[in-house]
Write a protein that holds these residues in place. Structure first.
Motif, short mmCIF file in Angstrom:
data_model
loop_
_atom_site.label_atom_id
_atom_site.label_comp_id
_atom_site.label_asym_id
_atom_site.label_seq_id
_atom_site.Cartn_x
_atom_site.Cartn_y
_atom_site.Cartn_z
N ALA A 89 15.83 -5.73 -7.62
CA ALA A 89 14.45 -6.05 -7.25
C ALA A 89 14.04 -7.44 -7.74
O ALA A 89 13.37 -8.20 -7.03
CB ALA A 89 13.50 -5.00 -7.81
N PHE A 135 0.84 -1.19 0.00
CA PHE A 135 0.00 0.00 0.00
C PHE A 135 0.88 1.25 0.00
O PHE A 135 1.60 1.50 0.95
CB PHE A 135 -0.93 -0.01 1.22
N THR A 144 13.03 -10.93 -5.71
CA THR A 144 11.82 -11.73 -5.96
C THR A 144 12.18 -13.20 -6.12
O THR A 144 11.50 -14.08 -5.58
CB THR A 144 11.10 -11.23 -7.23
N ILE A 189 9.17 -0.47 -8.96
CA ILE A 189 10.45 -1.10 -9.31
C ILE A 189 11.05 -1.79 -8.09
O ILE A 189 11.42 -2.97 -8.15
CB ILE A 189 11.43 -0.05 -9.88
N ASN A 190 11.14 -1.07 -6.97
CA ASN A 190 11.74 -1.64 -5.75
C ASN A 190 10.99 -2.90 -5.31
O ASN A 190 11.60 -3.88 -4.89
CB ASN A 190 11.69 -0.63 -4.59
N GLU A 191 9.68 -2.84 -5.37
CA GLU A 191 8.89 -3.95 -4.85
C GLU A 191 8.71 -5.05 -5.89
O GLU A 191 8.21 -6.12 -5.58
CB GLU A 191 7.51 -3.45 -4.39
N ASP A 192 9.11 -4.79 -7.13
CA ASP A 192 8.96 -5.74 -8.23
C ASP A 192 7.54 -6.33 -8.27
O ASP A 192 7.35 -7.55 -8.32
CB ASP A 192 10.00 -6.87 -8.12
N PHE A 201 17.11 1.87 -1.16
CA PHE A 201 16.27 0.85 -1.78
C PHE A 201 15.40 0.28 -0.67
O PHE A 201 15.89 -0.10 0.38
CB PHE A 201 17.13 -0.25 -2.41
N ILE A 202 14.09 0.28 -0.90
CA ILE A 202 13.15 -0.17 0.14
C ILE A 202 12.36 -1.35 -0.39
O ILE A 202 11.77 -1.28 -1.46
CB ILE A 202 12.17 0.96 0.53
N ARG A 203 12.35 -2.44 0.36
CA ARG A 203 11.58 -3.59 -0.07
C ARG A 203 10.67 -4.04 1.07
O ARG A 203 11.12 -4.23 2.19
CB ARG A 203 12.52 -4.72 -0.47
N SER A 204 9.38 -4.22 0.75
CA SER A 204 8.42 -4.73 1.72
C SER A 204 8.30 -6.23 1.55
O SER A 204 8.30 -6.73 0.43
CB SER A 204 7.04 -4.11 1.48
N ARG A 237 5.91 0.90 3.71
CA ARG A 237 6.48 1.83 2.74
C ARG A 237 5.77 3.18 2.76
O ARG A 237 6.37 4.23 2.52
CB ARG A 237 6.40 1.20 1.34
#
Lengths: 123, 326
Positions: free
Chosen positions: B23, A29, B27, A43-46, B114-117, B101
């Motif tokens: 990214a 979200f 994944t 992009i970061n979260e793909d 760089f932020i990854r949830s 985020r």
């Protein structure tokens, strides 16, 4: 799930995100974000799908800018874009022509969004 | 339809600092744990180690908001920052509403972040299985600092302690009395304690924390500080950064950092072995067999549970392969 700009109508994006969560999807979200932030997040979260929730009347402009920036970053083909919110039906074809996979206007049943994503995004 | 990439191309782009490649590799390691084997073959050990900070605490104490402002300060100092934020997966649908985020929008456009949830995906301990692998990818990407945010934890989810060098435990005013603070678990793993939302009070919690910390019977050479912050206004964040740095120096000077690094790998090795043995077990004991047991227990044999599981195991033979002589 993002709300481009600041039109304040938060609820729709939250409800749809919740529905997708309950259908077993992971929803990042983003809340209110500008176009750059939306693209950077995607992009970061793909993510598989970018959901744009819009109630300001500026859906054509915002969607166009998101798609242009995705194109600039060379990742336009990496995401499926869905639009939702208060969008008049006569604008659906315009958005779809720009590259939006589907527009979900007022009165949409969340299950229809779930089904559409399941059918169109590969596992 | 989505474009697909092969691992070689991704690695090549990754080495050219392409965030899209980072990214997509994340994944891969998140969705297919076995891909890590293939991916990490491409890296040598010449990358510098990142400094890893853990942020933990109950839901709603302000972890993500604090990370936003902490990251901002680190970025201002010229550091690159990788953030991993974990939120829980639904035990019913498997889905997740990842809402960390949204607190970090302010820093999200800095080129050095760089932020990854992540969703926890059934992993206990307050993190997800992929956190370690993603931290390795961040290290290979050249991040100076990695910040790992746990799910909103209760009392016992302390895995974060095994994965980080400085663990920050965040609390808020109204935490509880002196008995709560003496309990084991989350309240004992902090290298730094923060009482956030200081505009709501919380001086009493700091006093309780100070007393608990002074009473420590195990001496490590580091007496954790208890700080007060307001992560929206930024009040107290300078002090937090200062204390993190102090703790880092302490670890480096006392050789404790080496111990922490070793502990991090041991934690992952245990996890990997459990994962691998679990897979073997799944292949050896079918779901039908397990269901047969639970059915017979249900039909009045509840005290037989140990017997039946023991029997199931007795028929399995584990054998260590002899090392082949070359």
């Amino acid at each position: 799930m993002s709300k481009p700009g600041v039109d304040g109508h938060w609820r729709g994006g939250v409800i749809v995100s919740r529905g997708l969560r309950d259908a077993g999807m992971e929803v990042v979200f983003g809340g209110f974000q500008n176009v750059e932030q939306i693209v950077e997040s995607a992009i970061n979260e793909d993510v598989d799908v970018i959901g744009l929730s819009m109630h300001s009347g500026a859906h054509i402009e915002y969607t166009k800018r998101v798609i242009d920036l995705l194109d600039d970053r060379g990742v336009k083909d990496s995401f499926m874009i869905l639009c939702g919110g208060v969008i008049p039906a006569q604008d659906f074809p315009k958005l779809e022509e720009m590259g939006v996979a589907k527009v979900f206007g007022p009165g949409t049943v969340i299950q229809d969004i779930v089904d559409f994503i399941r059918e169109n995004v590969k596992e | 339809m989505r474009k697909t990439y092969d691992i070689e191309t991704l690695i090549q782009n990754f080495k050219n600092k392409d965030k899209v490649a980072l990214a997509k590799l994340i994944t891969l390691v998140e969705n297919e744990p076995d891909k890590a084997l293939e991916i990490f073959k491409h890296f040598d050990n010449s990358d510098k180690d990142s400094y890893i900070i853990g942020i933990t605490g109950s839901p709603g104490v302000g972890k993500s908001t604090l990370i936003n402002i902490l990251a901002k300060q680190l970025l201002d100092e010229g550091k690159s920052v990788g953030v991993i934020s974990v939120d829980p997966s639904s035990p019913f649908s498997g889905g997740a509403f990842l809402g960390d985020r949204v607190r970090m929008t302010e820093v999200s456009l800095d080129p050095n972040i760089f932020i990854r949830s992540l969703a926890s995906r059934g992993h206990g301990g307050g993190i997800s299985r992929a956190v370690f692998d993603i931290s390795l990818l961040y290290e290979a990407f050249g991040m100076d600092v990695i910040i790992i945010e746990t799910v909103g934890v209760g009392q016992s989810e302390v895995d974060i302690y095994n994965l980080t060098y400085t663990t920050v435990v965040i609390m808020v005013p109204g935490y509880g009395d002196s008995i709560q603070i003496q309990k084991a678990g989350i309240i004992e793993v902090g290298d730094i304690y923060v009482v956030n939302k200081k505009d709501l009070g919380g001086e009493d919690i700091v006093v309780q924390l100070e007393m608990m910390l002074d009473d420590a019977t195990v001496q490590t050479g580091w007496r954790p500080p208890a700080l007060m912050t307001n992560s929206i206004s930024g009040e107290g964040i300078d002090k937090l950064v200062e204390k993190i740095l102090e703790h880092k120096n302490h670890l480096e000077l006392s050789e404790a950092l080496k111990k922490k690094k070793k502990n991090r790998f041991e934690y992952k090795i245990r996890n990997l072995l459990t994962y691998k043995v679990g897979k073997v077990l799944e292949s050896l004991i079918s779901e039908e067999e397990r269901e047969k047991i639970s059915n017979s227990i249900l039909e009045g044999g509840k005290y037989k549970i140990y017997d039946l599981v023991h029997d199931l195991f007795r028929n399995i033979k584990f054998e260590k392969k002899k090392e082949s002589s070359k």
